[in-house]
Design an enzyme around this catalytic site. Sequence first.
Site, mmCIF file in Angstrom:
data_model
loop_
_atom_site.group_PDB
_atom_site.id
_atom_site.type_symbol
_atom_site.label_atom_id
_atom_site.label_comp_id
_atom_site.label_asym_id
_atom_site.label_seq_id
_atom_site.Cartn_x
_atom_site.Cartn_y
_atom_site.Cartn_z
ATOM 1 N N ASP A 151 41.866 -9.942 21.104
ATOM 2 C CA ASP A 151 42.505 -9.666 22.394
ATOM 3 C C ASP A 151 42.051 -8.312 22.934
ATOM 4 O OD1 ASP A 151 44.129 -10.257 24.507
ATOM 5 O OD2 ASP A 151 45.992 -9.666 23.539
ATOM 6 N N GLU B 139 37.902 -6.599 26.752
ATOM 7 C CA GLU B 139 37.054 -6.305 27.931
ATOM 8 C C GLU B 139 36.133 -5.091 27.718
ATOM 9 O OE1 GLU B 139 40.276 -8.822 28.745
ATOM 10 O OE2 GLU B 139 40.409 -6.734 28.109
ATOM 11 N N ASP C 181 45.976 -13.616 31.261
ATOM 12 C CA ASP C 181 47.438 -13.600 31.403
ATOM 13 C C ASP C 181 47.875 -14.210 32.734
ATOM 14 O OD1 ASP C 181 47.501 -12.361 28.960
ATOM 15 O OD2 ASP C 181 47.685 -10.345 29.770
#
Length: 791
Positions: free
Chosen positions: A400, A403, A469
């Site tokens: 997670d 980026e 999300d």
Amino acid sequence: MNRIVTISILLFLFCFQVEAQKTEFKNFSQQDEHTFLIETSIGFYEFNFINREVLQVRFLENKLESLPESHAVELPKSKSSIEVKTNENTLEFFQYGLAVEIQKQPFAIRYVYKGEELLQHKNGFSTETVKVDFKIDENETLMGGGARALGMNRRGHQLPLYNRAHYGYETRSEQMNFALPIVFSSKKYLLHFDNPTTGNLDLDSQFNNTITYEATSGAKRFQLIAADDWETILQNYTALTGKQPLPARWTLGNFASRFGYHSQDETEMTVAKFKEEQIPLDAVILDLYWFGNEVMGTMGNLEFEKDSFPNPERMMKRLKDQGVKTVLITEPFMLKTSHRWEEAVQADILVKDSTGNAATYDFFFGNTALIDVFDPKAKDWFWNIYKGLKEQGATGWWGDLGEPEVHPAHLIHYDDQKANEVHNIYGTEWAKIIFENYQNEFPEERPFILMRAGYSGAQKYGMMPWSGDVNRTWGGFQSQAEISLQMGMQGLGYMHSDLGGFAGDLLDDELYVRWLQYGVFQPIYRPHAQEDVAAEPVFRSDYAKNLAKKAIELRYQLLPYNYHLAFENSTKGIPLMRPLFMEEPDHFELYNISQTYLWGNDFLVSPVLEAEQSQKKVYFPSTNNWFDFYTDEQFEGGQFNYIETNKENIPTFVRAGAFIPLAEIHQTTEDYTFNNLNFKYYFDETVETSQRSFYNDDGQTANAFENRNYEMLHLNFEHFEEVSELQIEHEVKENFNSDLEEIHLELINWKKRPISIMYNGQPVSYEYKNYTLLIKNISIQEGKKQLLIRH
């Protein structure tokens, strides 16, 4: 009329000459039989023809310039033989396929495919910045740029090439977790700008028929792919950037997941609830509470919190004994409050600042540094964490915030790489650590790697991306098919969503059910959400639970079909979810449609995306007639129809002439066997012959196909006036032990009771009712068999 056309052409050429006159043609040379160098007044254009559909173009300021190595592309050996045509003012590199036409004065470059222009350079490559632009047609549809929620046609947008999370997005998101430097067009070409540094991709935002690519630094290089159909384009693109390895079969099953399970007891109780309700389940995902009691301050611990998970080894073994795998979240951030902070500093595995110390900064979870996944020391350190957790019993990995979610520009990575140079490939490099270490240390296993950020070619490291999300609303739901369809066309065929939506506390059973019904026909089936409202069907109302159970059971019935889709993706690069324009590439209206799509070759799916929606407008491709999967009602191809919806399922249709295998429902895929399958054949007199194949292996051993450790079942149906013939061939490779003994055949839309049915020369019994012909217990052995139906 001819005079008007001539004036228009002259005006166009005049405009083009004004823009291109800064560059002068000097000379050309042939490097080898498929590589050519054009010398101009500002530098060199190198054209490398890979095959009839693929061309690489590089710009070099001098002939000996060495460009940075590609992070995405590995060029195969060329199969092209190019003919050079030249005269006083033109130069053409020609083959039956992609070709390049050079105008010497004023200098201009055009790219054509089979004689038809695709696009042409506008100003060429810039010598001052990493920039190139192209003139395009006035009416073509442009797509790509990675994961965005903008509508299928992304023309008119300037897209930042910087991976960034977008919490709570709905129908619109201009910047998300995968910012890929890719454009593909309704003219059936794909451009890949082979440079991972941050930048911008402008898809005609000024409405002057221009595509512009610009990066902060890096290589001036792109690949152009063109073909007559999208399957060939995708096969070529994934041949360049890598194909997704076939995942383990269990990854196509149902996941239990939320943000998050706070304890070992809660985790085991949740799994037990699925078994009690007899809802199939194959994995449970542990969010960040597995390593800390609090959201804040614990990231980077990367070890089980003993207060809440006192015996994780025993827990994961008990779950595995029930056929349920454990997937653990991990993040690349190391908080200063983490138990491992000093260890990380001493091991020197963190990204640095200008002073050479670990660079720290604040973000949502606390004061942090970032693990430098480009540093060999950090790679080894991080892998040893995963290896230790695997030894404890973990089966899959969730990466997670990759980026990375917060990545200041002043950070300095291994080998003096700037943050902007590596930002977009951070997630890919992270997945690569896990994937390559599995290859080295656990070569028989197929790793499960769930991640939300990466770069072109991330699929070759087994990355399973998800759409971030998304808001738990109808608006959030409505953008999901678009995102998956676009990403599948850019090589990442497993893009999927948090089923039910992630962000917010909206309790809407209708939305939840519709999202889970859609999930049957998306690559990964994983309900996941913030814990204010349960993501798991076992904790929802009876209405939602019962309908969700029905959807999940269908997902398990479709396992032989879905596993073959995964096999096709691993060998051909074809996505599991496919936009309608793949079926009819010259039907330009279809390039704007995402609310109806193909699941593999034979399912047409149209999710219900609005509350209390009673009708759905569905386009039926003209390539076949179609059957309602639930009622067997037939629809003619090549038209739109309004379909009545119902609560039990979403509009789902099957191609005429398709074989759809349905498996028995099991609690987990551990109990699945490629045997006793019920093959539904959708008979239509317009389909005189139909052939399908279905792949099977043990569902877990890596490289089973390459090592001839698999079986294939081939079904070939031919219909004649007096007799129909089904040829069955069971192909078993030498390293595979097959369980296949018999199948059942159900012929839908069979209009007349047969005179007789013979199987390998022997009569067989059958049932015939309501235009359905059922033949049970067809014995299958290795080799070819013949079933004859006399009308």
